[in-house]
Scaffold this active site. Structure first.
Site, PDB file in Angstrom:
ATOM      1  N   GLU A  99      35.765  49.105  45.947  1.00 32.21           N
ATOM      2  CA  GLU A  99      35.608  47.746  45.421  1.00 32.21           C
ATOM      3  C   GLU A  99      36.570  47.538  44.251  1.00 32.21           C
ATOM      4  O   GLU A  99      36.975  48.491  43.581  1.00 32.21           O
ATOM      5  CB  GLU A  99      34.135  47.577  44.984  1.00 32.21           C
ATOM      6  CG  GLU A  99      33.755  46.297  44.318  1.00 32.21           C
ATOM      7  CD  GLU A  99      33.922  45.042  45.173  1.00 32.21           C
ATOM      8  OE1 GLU A  99      35.034  44.805  45.669  1.00 32.21           O
ATOM      9  OE2 GLU A  99      32.938  44.273  45.288  1.00 32.21           O
ATOM     10  N   ASP A 100      36.918  46.281  43.989  1.00 32.35           N
ATOM     11  CA  ASP A 100      37.818  45.995  42.861  1.00 32.35           C
ATOM     12  C   ASP A 100      37.084  46.064  41.528  1.00 32.35           C
ATOM     13  O   ASP A 100      37.550  46.682  40.581  1.00 32.35           O
ATOM     14  CB  ASP A 100      38.517  44.627  43.029  1.00 32.35           C
ATOM     15  CG  ASP A 100      37.550  43.464  43.255  1.00 32.35           C
ATOM     16  OD1 ASP A 100      36.325  43.697  43.383  1.00 32.35           O
ATOM     17  OD2 ASP A 100      38.004  42.308  43.309  1.00 32.35           O
ATOM     18  N   ASP A 103      30.638  43.692  38.619  1.00 39.82           N
ATOM     19  CA  ASP A 103      30.351  42.765  37.521  1.00 39.82           C
ATOM     20  C   ASP A 103      28.830  42.674  37.391  1.00 39.82           C
ATOM     21  O   ASP A 103      28.203  43.509  36.745  1.00 39.82           O
ATOM     22  CB  ASP A 103      31.017  41.433  37.875  1.00 39.82           C
ATOM     23  CG  ASP A 103      30.876  40.382  36.792  1.00 39.82           C
ATOM     24  OD1 ASP A 103      30.560  40.730  35.654  1.00 39.82           O
ATOM     25  OD2 ASP A 103      31.094  39.191  37.093  1.00 39.82           O
ATOM     26  N   PHE A 152      37.417  37.590  32.048  1.00 44.10           N
ATOM     27  CA  PHE A 152      37.783  37.390  33.454  1.00 44.10           C
ATOM     28  C   PHE A 152      39.169  37.996  33.667  1.00 44.10           C
ATOM     29  O   PHE A 152      40.134  37.628  33.006  1.00 44.10           O
ATOM     30  CB  PHE A 152      37.790  35.906  33.824  1.00 44.10           C
ATOM     31  CG  PHE A 152      37.879  35.713  35.310  1.00 44.10           C
ATOM     32  CD1 PHE A 152      36.738  35.756  36.095  1.00 44.10           C
ATOM     33  CD2 PHE A 152      39.108  35.532  35.923  1.00 44.10           C
ATOM     34  CE1 PHE A 152      36.822  35.629  37.482  1.00 44.10           C
ATOM     35  CE2 PHE A 152      39.200  35.399  37.303  1.00 44.10           C
ATOM     36  CZ  PHE A 152      38.054  35.440  38.075  1.00 44.10           C
ATOM     37  N   ARG A 165      47.134  37.892  42.321  1.00 45.88           N
ATOM     38  CA  ARG A 165      46.795  39.180  42.953  1.00 45.88           C
ATOM     39  C   ARG A 165      47.947  40.170  42.883  1.00 45.88           C
ATOM     40  O   ARG A 165      47.734  41.368  42.865  1.00 45.88           O
ATOM     41  CB  ARG A 165      46.438  38.961  44.430  1.00 45.88           C
ATOM     42  CG  ARG A 165      45.089  38.310  44.670  1.00 45.88           C
ATOM     43  CD  ARG A 165      44.672  38.507  46.125  1.00 45.88           C
ATOM     44  NE  ARG A 165      43.645  37.578  46.540  1.00 45.88           N
ATOM     45  CZ  ARG A 165      42.342  37.748  46.334  1.00 45.88           C
ATOM     46  NH1 ARG A 165      41.913  38.811  45.693  1.00 45.88           N
ATOM     47  NH2 ARG A 165      41.474  36.857  46.750  1.00 45.88           N
TER      48      ARG A 165
END
Ligand code: 5GP
Length: 183
Positions: A99-100, A103, A152, A165
């Site tokens: 996963e990136d 959160d 963010f 990206r």
């Protein structure tokens, strides 16, 4: 006009060093004789998965799934949907979910539940980033690249409204200002 401003949080060099370390550790943790499947969560994990897979010094196979995204929002709606499922069965396989960023934890706790029901031999999480300050659901992270503050972030695969990206560095995206470039 886009008035976003980018601040480098983690440089491309630091990312590359850390991903190399993670790859070696993962390679050492799984028996070479048993197949290992890396499952990338699209789209954010695509660059991390590509680099991590090449840093693991053993054979791996790759599959992808995708969940509903934030779209143009910066916070999760709290609802997750599986938008694209895996091509292959994971029954009896060692699965590493890639996963990136974790959160709130809502996406990964949902995916761990869904994939856990499919009887994999093992199921673990490797995440590029961990933002623990906003956690709402506990997830057990086996491999973590970096912890990030409550900002963010974009770059290295992560987007905002489909942009950023392809930035090599990981950047925080701030509202306002005039700079739309990660130096
Ligand atoms: P969670 O369900 O843990 O709240 O969120 C997981 C997903 O939200 C991540 O896979 C990612 O797509 C998105 N996300 C959470 N925080 C950020 C962030 O700071 N930047 C970006 N670009 N996406 C984020």
């Amino acid at each position: 006009m886009d008035s976003s401003r980018l601040e480098v949080l983690i440089s491309a060099d630091d990312i590359s060093r850390r991903v190399a370390e993670m790859g070696l550790r993962i390679g050492a943790d799984y028996p070479a004789s048993e197949p290992l499947l890396l499952v990338g969560v699209l789209k954010g994990a695509w660059i991390f998965l590509a680099d991590l897979a090449r840093a693991i010094p053993r054979s791996v196979s790759i599959d992808f799934l995708s969940t509903s995204s934030y779209g143009k929002e910066r916070t999760s709606s709290g609802e997750v949907k599986l938008v694209r499922d895996l091509d292959e069965s994971i029954e009896g396989k060692h699965v590493l979910l890639v996963e990136d960023i974790v959160d709130t934890g809502i996406t990964l706790s949902y995916l761990m539940r869904v994939l856990g029901q499919r009887q994999p031999a093992s199921l673990r999480i490797a995440t590029f980033l961990d933002k623990p300050s906003r956690r709402r659901e506990g997830v057990d992270i086996a491999y973590r690249g970096f912890e990030v503050p409550d900002k963010f972030v974009v770059g290295y695969g992560l987007d905002f409204a489909s942009k950023y990206r392809n930035l090599k560095d990981l950047c925080a995206l701030h509202e306002g200002g005039s700079q739309d470039r990660c130096p």
